[in-house]
Design a protein around this motif. Structure first.
Motif, PDB file in Angstrom:
ATOM      1  N   ARG A 416       0.789  -1.206   0.032  1.00  0.00           N
ATOM      2  CA  ARG A 416      -0.082   0.109   0.098  1.00  0.00           C
ATOM      3  C   ARG A 416       0.922   1.260  -0.060  1.00  0.00           C
ATOM      4  O   ARG A 416       0.608   2.081  -0.598  1.00  0.00           O
ATOM      5  N   VAL A 420       0.620   4.016  -2.936  1.00  0.00           N
ATOM      6  CA  VAL A 420       0.083   5.446  -2.639  1.00  0.00           C
ATOM      7  C   VAL A 420       1.388   6.267  -2.839  1.00  0.00           C
ATOM      8  O   VAL A 420       1.232   7.505  -3.555  1.00  0.00           O
ATOM      9  N   PRO A 429      -3.310  10.494  -7.013  1.00  0.00           N
ATOM     10  CA  PRO A 429      -3.645   9.761  -5.711  1.00  0.00           C
ATOM     11  C   PRO A 429      -4.528   8.491  -6.172  1.00  0.00           C
ATOM     12  O   PRO A 429      -5.505   8.501  -6.749  1.00  0.00           O
ATOM     13  N   SER A 452      -6.783   4.875 -10.279  1.00  0.00           N
ATOM     14  CA  SER A 452      -6.147   6.166 -10.227  1.00  0.00           C
ATOM     15  C   SER A 452      -6.428   6.921 -11.767  1.00  0.00           C
ATOM     16  O   SER A 452      -6.723   6.166 -12.684  1.00  0.00           O
TER      17      SER A 452
END
Length: 533
Positions: A416, A420, A429, A452
């Motif tokens: 993650r 990110v 983002p 995204s």
């Protein structure tokens, strides 16, 4: 299959406004600047094969009609179905199309094709359903290659109901295999998300894992025998369910992705068709609590057939029900677990009661059959949703890994963070969702979905993120692939995972079976002379 997307074009559907609004408001996604290039407008490079080459291939398969060089055939065999693959083909890029598509009809014809190609230094890429998402169908460093389409080898050869085994040809698609086996009262029980289009040979070559793996096992668990054609001859492996007669060469072929040979038949274990099936949903208070519940079930049993857990974000978005994603997001917190059972009604009731005790002990709330039934009904629909998201201008891709239970929390966080950090740092983002897709007594698989905005160059944008994730997976102690395979996308990280000596072993095997280096060059193993980690 749709040449520029997934599956049956009739099943594609536009995004509901609720999802389009979510993409726009949350992620800044804007409609794609242009529609995909039409198939008729795609230009493929001139074939690098000579007339003599084509004649030799036609002789190998017995008929020039089984050697295709038309634009449509070549485009439909260009790359696989990863998001970068689709973005490139939708933009009209067929620069790595095969020079010809060859369709053998037997083991002997496959051997003849491999001999001809080895003699002429023509690379060969086995092609089943074309569902690779790791660059497994785009060889590197070649001056000409053929896609070896195995669709003509699509028979159920035999069924042994005493041993509960069946012999299947490699080009047999999964739905047809199930249909044929059920005529004999049996099932294979292998249902990956690629189920509608993937083939038996592809399952073996990529070590596929199906959604019912908790009950039926992975495909490599199911395989008892293999016949393999190589430029140096054939391998006939597996005369008993288990053997102590040296290292198991079946395991060397499974997962080899066409780099060691072409699988021409597979002997698999089969099961009687279950009397009944039932699915149910559970809400767990948090991903950690849900993972603990799944671990207890995996370690202490009894294992259901399906056992999976969505994290908080995936649960909120509703990805477990792709047909309704975004349209009815849950307002409650927590994580959705889906549990599936098969067998006699009494056995289902017993297993359900035991799983229920574990779920309740971990703070679970029973949701009844609704969530599980919705998941079961729509479990093959997510790739169609990806097509609609790409049409809307979103970047959407999946990736997966696995680790021991003690390493799962850190691996989850590392992936993650890499996604990110890379995507948000580039001004897009992401929405990152995850679920535990497969469980074992010792560990589990994590399957991530990322959405995204595409950015200025979507392929380059995703490549940077993918490389960052690959680095994070290796650093966190995960495997670079649990069930998608290695291909070219994971090859260099796979080399780090197995180490220099492990890589040298694989290279030695390839050099013996494929001394001319024509079998899917660049896939799984770095090209000869490439720097090693």
């Amino acid at each position: 299959m749709l040449w520029s997307g997934w599956g049956d074009p009739a099943r594609a559907a536009p995004l509901p406004e609720s999802v389009a609004g979510l993409l726009r408001d949350l992620l800044g996604v804007r409609p794609a600047a242009s529609a995909p290039v039409a198939l008729g407008d795609i230009a493929v490079p001139a074939s690098r094969l000579s007339a003599d080459d084509l004649d030799a291939l036609a002789e190998a398969v017995g008929d020039a009609a089984h050697v295709r060089t038309g634009t449509e055939a070549r485009v439909r065999h260009t790359r696989g179905k990863s998001t970068p693959d689709l973005l490139r083909i939708r933009a009209g890029d067929a620069s790595d199309a095969p020079d010809a598509v060859v369709l053998p009809g037997s083991h002997e014809e496959v051997l003849a094709v491999l001999r001809a190609c080895a003699a002429r230094r023509i690379a060969v890429v086995p092609f089943g359903g074309g569902t690779s998402v790791v660059g497994g169908l785009a060889p590197q460093g070649v001056t000409g290659f053929v896609a070896l389409d195995l669709r003509r080898m699509d028979a159920l050869v035999s069924v042994d109901t005493v041993s509960r085994t069946a012999v299947l040809q490699p080009g047999l698609r999964a739905p047809r295999a199930e249909e044929l086996l059920r005529e004999h009262g049996h099932t294979l029980g292998h249902y990956p998300q690629s189920y509608e289009w993937a083939t038996i040979g592809g399952f073996a070559a990529a070590r596929s894992s199906g959604q019912a793996s908790a009950g039926y096992g992975r495909f490599d668990d199911m395989v008892l025998g293999l016949t393999v054609a190589t430029p140096e001859g054939e391998l006939d492996l597996g005369r008993a369910p288990r053997s102590a007669a040296g290292p198991d060469l079946r395991q060397l072929v499974l997962g080899s992705e066409g780099a060691f040979g072409v699988i021409t038949s597979v002997t698999v274990r089969i099961h009687p068709v279950p009397e009944a099936s039932a699915y149910e949903g559970w809400r767990l208070p948090a991903f950690g609590a849900g993972a603990a519940a799944l671990r207890r079930v995996a370690q202490d049993g009894p294992l259901p057939v399906v056992l999976r857990l969505s994290d908080e974000t995936e649960t909120m978005i509703g990805l477990a029900d792709p047909e309704a994603v975004g349209g009815g997001m849950s307002e409650a917190s927590g994580c959705l677990a889906v549990v599936g059972y098969e067998g006699a009604p009494g056995e289902i009731a017993r297993r359900r009661d035991e799983v229920r005790a574990v779920m309740l002990a971990e703070g679970g709330e029973p949701l009844g059959p609704g969530p599980g039934d919705k998941w079961e009904h729509g479990r093959f629909n997510a790739p169609y949703l990806r097509d609609s998201l790409l049409d809307a201008g979103a970047l959407v891709e999946t990736l997966e890994t696995a680790a021991f239970w003690s390493a799962v929390p850190a691996l989850y966080a590392a992936v993650r963070e890499a996604l990110v950090g890379t995507l948000a740092g580039a001004g897009t983002p992401p929405l990152v969702m995850c679920h535990i897709s497969h469980v074992y007594a010792a560990g589990a698989s994590l399957y991530f979905t990322v959405v995204s905005a595409q950015g200025a160059d979507a392929v380059a944008h995703w490549t940077r993120a993918k490389h960052a994730v690959n680095d994070a997976i290796i650093a966190a102690g995960g495997t670079i692939s649990h069930h998608h395979g290695v291909g070219t996308d994971h090859r260099d990280w796979h080399a780090r995972e197995i180490g220099p000596l492990g890589g040298a072993v694989l290279r030695a095997v390839k050099d013996r079976l494929d001394p001319a280096g024509v079998l899917n060059p660049g896939v799984l193993i770095p090209p000869s002379g490439a720097p090693q980690e």
